[in-house]
Write an enzyme that holds these catalytic residues in place. Structure first.
Site, PDB file in Angstrom:
ATOM      1  N   LYS A 113       0.853  -1.185   0.000  1.00  0.00           N
ATOM      2  CA  LYS A 113       0.000   0.000   0.000  1.00  0.00           C
ATOM      3  C   LYS A 113       0.890   1.236   0.000  1.00  0.00           C
ATOM      4  CE  LYS A 113      -4.579  -0.284   2.155  1.00  0.00           C
ATOM      5  NZ  LYS A 113      -5.323   0.012   3.400  1.00  0.00           N
TER       6      LYS A 113
HETATM    7  O1  G3P Z   1      -8.612   0.628   4.281  1.00  0.00           O
HETATM    8  C1  G3P Z   1      -8.830   1.958   4.701  1.00  0.00           C
HETATM    9  C2  G3P Z   1      -9.771   1.952   5.859  1.00  0.00           C
HETATM   10  O2  G3P Z   1      -9.239   1.162   6.900  1.00  0.00           O
HETATM   11  C3  G3P Z   1     -10.070   3.341   6.382  1.00  0.00           C
HETATM   12  O3  G3P Z   1     -11.293   3.255   7.036  1.00  0.00           O
HETATM   13  O4  G3P Z   1     -13.070   3.993   8.619  1.00  0.00           O
HETATM   14  O5  G3P Z   1     -10.626   4.641   9.014  1.00  0.00           O
HETATM   15  O6  G3P Z   1     -11.934   5.663   7.124  1.00  0.00           O
HETATM   16  P1  G3P Z   1     -11.746   4.435   7.998  1.00  0.00           P
END
Ligand code: G3P
Length: 215
Positions: free
Chosen positions: A83
């Site tokens: 990533k």
């Molecule tokens: O893969 C990206 C994800 O983990 C981000 O999620 O809920 O932290 O925006 P969030």
């Protein structure tokens, strides 16, 4: 649509893998920090549970260091996808390591323009963050639709990986938008299984089944 789990919790990954519907896993520094483990150790554990693309995030901010880190992380396991956050240095590194055959998941993508540049640099996946776009007052699923349309128009091989998914409705909408993949927190994945009418129907069937000899 392929379904990935968005977590570094090995117990939740094992539980999800047992369903037979999990095609990969995505992690990031926040998710790994929650587990209190060494990143590589956890990625190796995950690779033993899910036989699919396993995203591990690079954090270097300078080009040479980022390229070296991506090469090191990619070497952890054949299923590892590195990533790399979207940005000028990120694009330079994506171009370099993609040309070496390293699969890249471009993360922290918030626009179709960012996704287009990442695809042109050779990324295998782009991760638009739907939930965070919505949190900021934008239409996250519209960004997914735009990226899918651009990639389809020019037959770009890069896959759209809908991320920052917050609820089962986001999964349905990502699928309807044509996203190739959605990566789901465990709670979202497991809540997809449930429906009150299913529970009620099972209760009725079990009660009625008492009225005849078990098969
Ligand atoms: O893969 C990206 C994800 O983990 C981000 O999620 O809920 O932290 O925006 P969030």
């Amino acid at each position: 649509m392929r379904i990935f789990m968005d977590t570094a919790n090995i117990d939740e990954i094992r539980r999800g893998a047992a369903l037979g519907v999990v095609d990969g896993v995505t992690t990031n520094p926040t998710l790994v920090a929650k587990e209190g483990v060494q990143y590589r150790d956890r990625i190796m554990e995950i690779c033993e549970v899910v036989d699919g693309p396993i995203s591990a995030e690079c954090i270097s901010t300078e080009y040479d260091a980022l390229v070296e880190e991506a090469r090191r992380v990619a070497a952890w396991h054949p299923n590892v996808v590195v990533k790399i956050p979207m940005g000028e240095v990120g694009l330079q590194a994506i171009k370099t390591v993609s040309a070496e055959g390293i699969r890249v998941n471009t993360t922290l993508v918030f626009s179709a323009n960012q996704a287009l540049l990442a695809a042109k640099a050779g990324a295998a996946f782009v991760s638009p963050f739907v939930g965070r776009l919505n949190d900021a007052g934008h239409d996250g699923m519209e960004v997914i639709r735009e990226i899918v349309a651009v990639f389809d128009t020019f037959n770009l091989p890069t896959q759209v990986l809908a991320a920052s998914i917050r609820n089962p409705r986001d999964v349905t909408e990502a699928a309807l938008a044509g996203s190739h993949v959605a990566t789901l927190p465990p709670a979202v994945l497991f809540s997809m299984i449930q429906h009150p009418l299913t529970d009620k129907g099972i209760e009725i069937f079990l009660n009625d089944a008492k009225k005849y000899t078990p098969v």
